[in-house]
Design a protein around this motif. Structure first.
Motif, PDB file in Angstrom:
ATOM      1  N   LEU A 169       0.853  -1.181   0.000  1.00 39.16           N
ATOM      2  CA  LEU A 169       0.000   0.000   0.000  1.00 39.16           C
ATOM      3  C   LEU A 169       0.892   1.235   0.000  1.00 39.16           C
ATOM      4  O   LEU A 169       1.710   1.411   0.900  1.00 39.16           O
ATOM      5  CB  LEU A 169      -0.905   0.026   1.229  1.00 39.16           C
TER       6      LEU A 169
ATOM      7  N   ASP B 189      -5.262   1.767  -8.145  1.00 40.28           N
ATOM      8  CA  ASP B 189      -4.729   1.354  -6.843  1.00 40.28           C
ATOM      9  C   ASP B 189      -4.074   2.540  -6.118  1.00 40.28           C
ATOM     10  O   ASP B 189      -3.124   2.375  -5.366  1.00 40.28           O
ATOM     11  CB  ASP B 189      -3.740   0.185  -6.980  1.00 40.28           C
TER      12      ASP B 189
ATOM     13  N   VAL C 232      -8.868   1.815  -0.271  1.00 48.23           N
ATOM     14  CA  VAL C 232      -8.607   1.456   1.125  1.00 48.23           C
ATOM     15  C   VAL C 232      -9.938   1.403   1.857  1.00 48.23           C
ATOM     16  O   VAL C 232     -10.762   2.311   1.724  1.00 48.23           O
ATOM     17  CB  VAL C 232      -7.690   2.503   1.805  1.00 48.23           C
TER      18      VAL C 232
ATOM     19  N   HIS D  36      -7.277  -2.554  -0.151  1.00 42.73           N
ATOM     20  CA  HIS D  36      -6.344  -2.679   0.969  1.00 42.73           C
ATOM     21  C   HIS D  36      -7.187  -2.488   2.226  1.00 42.73           C
ATOM     22  O   HIS D  36      -7.907  -1.489   2.348  1.00 42.73           O
ATOM     23  CB  HIS D  36      -5.270  -1.582   0.925  1.00 42.73           C
ATOM     24  N   TYR D  37      -7.113  -3.418   3.153  1.00 42.84           N
ATOM     25  CA  TYR D  37      -7.851  -3.306   4.413  1.00 42.84           C
ATOM     26  C   TYR D  37      -6.884  -2.790   5.469  1.00 42.84           C
ATOM     27  O   TYR D  37      -5.971  -3.500   5.889  1.00 42.84           O
ATOM     28  CB  TYR D  37      -8.447  -4.656   4.814  1.00 42.84           C
TER      29      TYR D  37
ATOM     30  N   SER E 198      -1.725  -2.722   7.033  1.00 41.38           N
ATOM     31  CA  SER E 198      -2.561  -2.962   5.858  1.00 41.38           C
ATOM     32  C   SER E 198      -2.526  -4.446   5.485  1.00 41.38           C
ATOM     33  O   SER E 198      -1.489  -5.095   5.601  1.00 41.38           O
ATOM     34  CB  SER E 198      -2.066  -2.113   4.686  1.00 41.38           C
TER      35      SER E 198
ATOM     36  N   ARG F 185      -4.361  -7.541   2.676  1.00 39.51           N
ATOM     37  CA  ARG F 185      -5.218  -7.977   1.578  1.00 39.51           C
ATOM     38  C   ARG F 185      -6.011  -9.144   2.139  1.00 39.51           C
ATOM     39  O   ARG F 185      -5.458 -10.023   2.815  1.00 39.51           O
ATOM     40  CB  ARG F 185      -4.400  -8.430   0.367  1.00 39.51           C
TER      41      ARG F 185
ATOM     42  N   GLU G 171       0.633  -6.609   4.223  1.00 36.58           N
ATOM     43  CA  GLU G 171       1.461  -5.985   3.206  1.00 36.58           C
ATOM     44  C   GLU G 171       2.181  -4.775   3.788  1.00 36.58           C
ATOM     45  O   GLU G 171       1.754  -4.193   4.778  1.00 36.58           O
ATOM     46  CB  GLU G 171       0.625  -5.571   1.995  1.00 36.58           C
TER      47      GLU G 171
ATOM     48  N   VAL H 119       3.416  -0.986   4.163  1.00 40.46           N
ATOM     49  CA  VAL H 119       2.819   0.329   3.967  1.00 40.46           C
ATOM     50  C   VAL H 119       3.951   1.305   3.680  1.00 40.46           C
ATOM     51  O   VAL H 119       4.897   1.417   4.467  1.00 40.46           O
ATOM     52  CB  VAL H 119       2.025   0.791   5.209  1.00 40.46           C
TER      53      VAL H 119
END
Length: 140
Positions: free
Chosen positions: A2, A35, A76, A102-103, A121, A123, A132, A134
């Motif tokens: 992210l 994205d 996001v 992205h959560y 962050s 997925r 992932e 950041v």
């Protein structure tokens, strides 16, 4: 990974702190297919709970119509945890229905001794959670 601006990061953290002790939630939208998170959209936690968040169904419908009109998508989807680490709960995983998003989770609790919040962050695709990196930038 992210990639998000420092300004958007700070807005998400500020929203989490403002709504504490309830969970905060919202979306950062971006141009469809890029994205790239650009537009901060804080939402109301309809559950008004320190342990659960829920987007108001009317607000959610308005959001998706607005995103469609602007040719944007949710890049996001964020919410906060107020007493636990910033990691998706079973409920968070079961409600994750945007495989391209992205959560982001922000913890307003000091669960790791690293300070008053964590910003992480993930997925979440088909129930599979992958953390992932950041990357904070000043601008895109």
């Amino acid at each position: 990974m992210l990639t998000i601006t420092q300004a958007l990061h700070d807005q998400i953290v500020a929203h989490a702190r403002k709504d504490h002790p309830d969970e905060a939630c919202g979306v950062v939208a971006g141009p469809a297919g890029t994205d790239r998170p650009e537009r901060f959209i804080p939402m109301l936690n309809a559950a008004r709970s320190p342990t659960f968040y829920e987007f108001d169904s009317t607000d959610l419908l308005k959001l998706y119509r607005d995103l469609d009109d602007r040719d944007e998508e949710p890049v996001v989807i964020y919410h906060s945890h107020t007493a636990t680490e910033a990691y998706p709960s079973r409920t968070d995983i079961s409600y994750a229905n945007e495989p391209g998003a992205h959560y982001v989770l922000v913890s307003t609790a000091d669960t790791d001794g690293a300070g008053p919040f964590q910003f992480r962050s993930f997925r979440i695709v088909d129930g599979e959670v992958t953390e992932e990196e950041v990357r904070l930038v000043q601008a895109y």
